[in-house]
Design a protein around this motif. Sequence first.
Motif, PDB file in Angstrom:
ATOM      1  N   ASP A  45       0.857  -1.181   0.000  1.00 23.43           N
ATOM      2  CA  ASP A  45       0.000   0.000   0.000  1.00 23.43           C
ATOM      3  C   ASP A  45       0.892   1.229   0.000  1.00 23.43           C
ATOM      4  O   ASP A  45       1.768   1.355   0.860  1.00 23.43           O
ATOM      5  CB  ASP A  45      -0.912  -0.007   1.229  1.00 23.43           C
ATOM      6  N   GLY A  46       0.688   2.090  -0.972  1.00 21.21           N
ATOM      7  CA  GLY A  46       1.497   3.298  -1.050  1.00 21.21           C
ATOM      8  C   GLY A  46       2.974   3.008  -1.206  1.00 21.21           C
ATOM      9  O   GLY A  46       3.813   3.755  -0.716  1.00 21.21           O
ATOM     10  N   GLY A  47       3.306   1.897  -1.870  1.00 17.06           N
ATOM     11  CA  GLY A  47       4.702   1.544  -2.066  1.00 17.06           C
ATOM     12  C   GLY A  47       5.355   0.886  -0.869  1.00 17.06           C
ATOM     13  O   GLY A  47       6.545   0.594  -0.883  1.00 17.06           O
ATOM     14  N   LYS A  48       4.588   0.620   0.191  1.00 16.70           N
ATOM     15  CA  LYS A  48       5.139  -0.016   1.389  1.00 16.70           C
ATOM     16  C   LYS A  48       4.682  -1.467   1.454  1.00 16.70           C
ATOM     17  O   LYS A  48       3.493  -1.762   1.330  1.00 16.70           O
ATOM     18  CB  LYS A  48       4.676   0.723   2.639  1.00 16.70           C
ATOM     19  N   LEU A  49       5.636  -2.370   1.647  1.00 11.51           N
ATOM     20  CA  LEU A  49       5.329  -3.793   1.742  1.00 11.51           C
ATOM     21  C   LEU A  49       4.611  -4.091   3.053  1.00 11.51           C
ATOM     22  O   LEU A  49       5.093  -3.747   4.131  1.00 11.51           O
ATOM     23  CB  LEU A  49       6.616  -4.618   1.665  1.00 11.51           C
ATOM     24  N   LEU A  50       3.449  -4.739   2.952  1.00 11.31           N
ATOM     25  CA  LEU A  50       2.688  -5.137   4.132  1.00 11.31           C
ATOM     26  C   LEU A  50       2.714  -6.639   4.356  1.00 11.31           C
ATOM     27  O   LEU A  50       2.565  -7.100   5.488  1.00 11.31           O
ATOM     28  CB  LEU A  50       1.229  -4.686   4.003  1.00 11.31           C
ATOM     29  N   GLY A  51       2.862  -7.392   3.261  1.00 12.53           N
ATOM     30  CA  GLY A  51       2.840  -8.841   3.397  1.00 12.53           C
ATOM     31  C   GLY A  51       3.096  -9.532   2.083  1.00 12.53           C
ATOM     32  O   GLY A  51       3.306  -8.900   1.053  1.00 12.53           O
ATOM     33  N   THR A  79       0.765 -13.396   4.642  1.00 12.28           N
ATOM     34  CA  THR A  79       1.748 -13.455   5.717  1.00 12.28           C
ATOM     35  C   THR A  79       2.258 -12.033   5.926  1.00 12.28           C
ATOM     36  O   THR A  79       2.923 -11.471   5.051  1.00 12.28           O
ATOM     37  CB  THR A  79       2.920 -14.387   5.336  1.00 12.28           C
ATOM     38  N   ALA A  80       1.880 -11.459   7.057  1.00 12.20           N
ATOM     39  CA  ALA A  80       2.282 -10.082   7.365  1.00 12.20           C
ATOM     40  C   ALA A  80       3.734 -10.063   7.830  1.00 12.20           C
ATOM     41  O   ALA A  80       4.241 -11.056   8.365  1.00 12.20           O
ATOM     42  CB  ALA A  80       1.373  -9.499   8.436  1.00 12.20           C
ATOM     43  N   ASP A  81       4.381  -8.941   7.628  1.00 10.01           N
ATOM     44  CA  ASP A  81       5.774  -8.761   8.049  1.00 10.01           C
ATOM     45  C   ASP A  81       6.670  -9.924   7.616  1.00 10.01           C
ATOM     46  O   ASP A  81       7.309 -10.578   8.443  1.00 10.01           O
ATOM     47  CB  ASP A  81       5.873  -8.567   9.562  1.00 10.01           C
ATOM     48  N   PRO A  82       6.733 -10.196   6.314  1.00  8.24           N
ATOM     49  CA  PRO A  82       7.541 -11.324   5.846  1.00  8.24           C
ATOM     50  C   PRO A  82       9.039 -11.073   6.001  1.00  8.24           C
ATOM     51  O   PRO A  82       9.486  -9.936   6.137  1.00  8.24           O
ATOM     52  CB  PRO A  82       7.170 -11.419   4.369  1.00  8.24           C
ATOM     53  N   VAL A  83       9.781 -12.157   5.956  1.00  6.18           N
ATOM     54  CA  VAL A  83      11.240 -12.070   5.930  1.00  6.18           C
ATOM     55  C   VAL A  83      11.616 -11.429   4.596  1.00  6.18           C
ATOM     56  O   VAL A  83      11.102 -11.821   3.549  1.00  6.18           O
ATOM     57  CB  VAL A  83      11.876 -13.473   6.039  1.00  6.18           C
ATOM     58  N   THR A  84      12.494 -10.442   4.628  1.00  6.44           N
ATOM     59  CA  THR A  84      12.911  -9.747   3.415  1.00  6.44           C
ATOM     60  C   THR A  84      14.431  -9.701   3.341  1.00  6.44           C
ATOM     61  O   THR A  84      15.119 -10.040   4.308  1.00  6.44           O
ATOM     62  CB  THR A  84      12.367  -8.298   3.386  1.00  6.44           C
ATOM     63  N   ILE A  85      14.905  -9.236   2.201  1.00  2.00           N
ATOM     64  CA  ILE A  85      16.349  -9.065   2.014  1.00  2.00           C
ATOM     65  C   ILE A  85      16.577  -7.793   1.213  1.00  2.00           C
ATOM     66  O   ILE A  85      15.713  -7.380   0.431  1.00  2.00           O
ATOM     67  CB  ILE A  85      16.987 -10.292   1.333  1.00  2.00           C
ATOM     68  N   GLY A  86      17.721  -7.181   1.400  1.00  2.00           N
ATOM     69  CA  GLY A  86      18.076  -5.973   0.664  1.00  2.00           C
ATOM     70  C   GLY A  86      18.738  -6.305  -0.664  1.00  2.00           C
ATOM     71  O   GLY A  86      19.327  -7.376  -0.830  1.00  2.00           O
ATOM     72  N   PRO A  87      18.664  -5.400  -1.622  1.00  2.00           N
ATOM     73  CA  PRO A  87      19.213  -5.658  -2.953  1.00  2.00           C
ATOM     74  C   PRO A  87      20.727  -5.785  -2.997  1.00  2.00           C
ATOM     75  O   PRO A  87      21.272  -6.414  -3.908  1.00  2.00           O
ATOM     76  CB  PRO A  87      18.743  -4.454  -3.771  1.00  2.00           C
ATOM     77  N   ASP A  88      21.423  -5.222  -2.025  1.00  3.03           N
ATOM     78  CA  ASP A  88      22.877  -5.264  -2.031  1.00  3.03           C
ATOM     79  C   ASP A  88      23.460  -6.432  -1.238  1.00  3.03           C
ATOM     80  O   ASP A  88      24.683  -6.584  -1.166  1.00  3.03           O
ATOM     81  CB  ASP A  88      23.443  -3.941  -1.512  1.00  3.03           C
ATOM     82  N   GLU A  89      22.583  -7.261  -0.672  1.00  2.00           N
ATOM     83  CA  GLU A  89      23.052  -8.453   0.043  1.00  2.00           C
ATOM     84  C   GLU A  89      23.538  -9.487  -0.975  1.00  2.00           C
ATOM     85  O   GLU A  89      23.125  -9.485  -2.137  1.00  2.00           O
ATOM     86  CB  GLU A  89      21.927  -9.057   0.883  1.00  2.00           C
ATOM     87  N   GLU A  90      24.384 -10.380  -0.521  1.00  2.00           N
ATOM     88  CA  GLU A  90      24.886 -11.438  -1.393  1.00  2.00           C
ATOM     89  C   GLU A  90      23.834 -12.528  -1.555  1.00  2.00           C
ATOM     90  O   GLU A  90      23.038 -12.787  -0.650  1.00  2.00           O
ATOM     91  CB  GLU A  90      26.175 -12.021  -0.830  1.00  2.00           C
TER      92      GLU A  90
END
Length: 127
Positions: A45-51, A79-90
Motif C-alpha cells: 500500500d502506497g509503495g510499502k510492503l505489508l505482506g 503473511t504479514a511482516d515477511p522475511v525480506t532481504i536488501g538488494p545489495d546483500e549477497e
Amino acid sequence: MSQDPPRHVRDVMTRPVVSVHPDASLVEAAQLMRAQDIGEVLVADGGKLLGVLTDRDITLRAVAEGVDPLAVTCHAVCTADPVTIGPDEEVAEAAALMRRHAVRRLPVVEAGRPLGVISLGDVTEPP
C-alpha cells in the motif's frame, strides 16, 4: 585459479514487483497470479510492503476454511511482516535466509519499498 566475485540479490532478483492492494479480493490476487504465471504476489500500500500472499496461502487459509474468496481481502490472508532481504546483500545470504525460515521466495526491499523478489531458483542458478 581465481574465484568468482559474490553475486548480489539485485543482479538475480525478478522484476518488476507484482503486487496487490491490501483490500483486493483473493480472486483478484489469484487471477493476477494466473496472468503472470507466478505463485506469489506482494501485498503493498502506497509503495510499502505489508505482506506476501502465495497460492498456498489462498488454498490453506481461505479455500480450506470455506471462506468466500470474493469477500476476503488479501491483507486478511497474507503473511504479514515477511522475511525480506536488501538488494545489495549477497545471493548466499538470501539462500541462508530461505533455508533458515523455510521459504522459497523473499521480497527484495529497500527503505521499506519492494523492488522485486528473489526465489530459490534464482539462488541456485550458476552465475
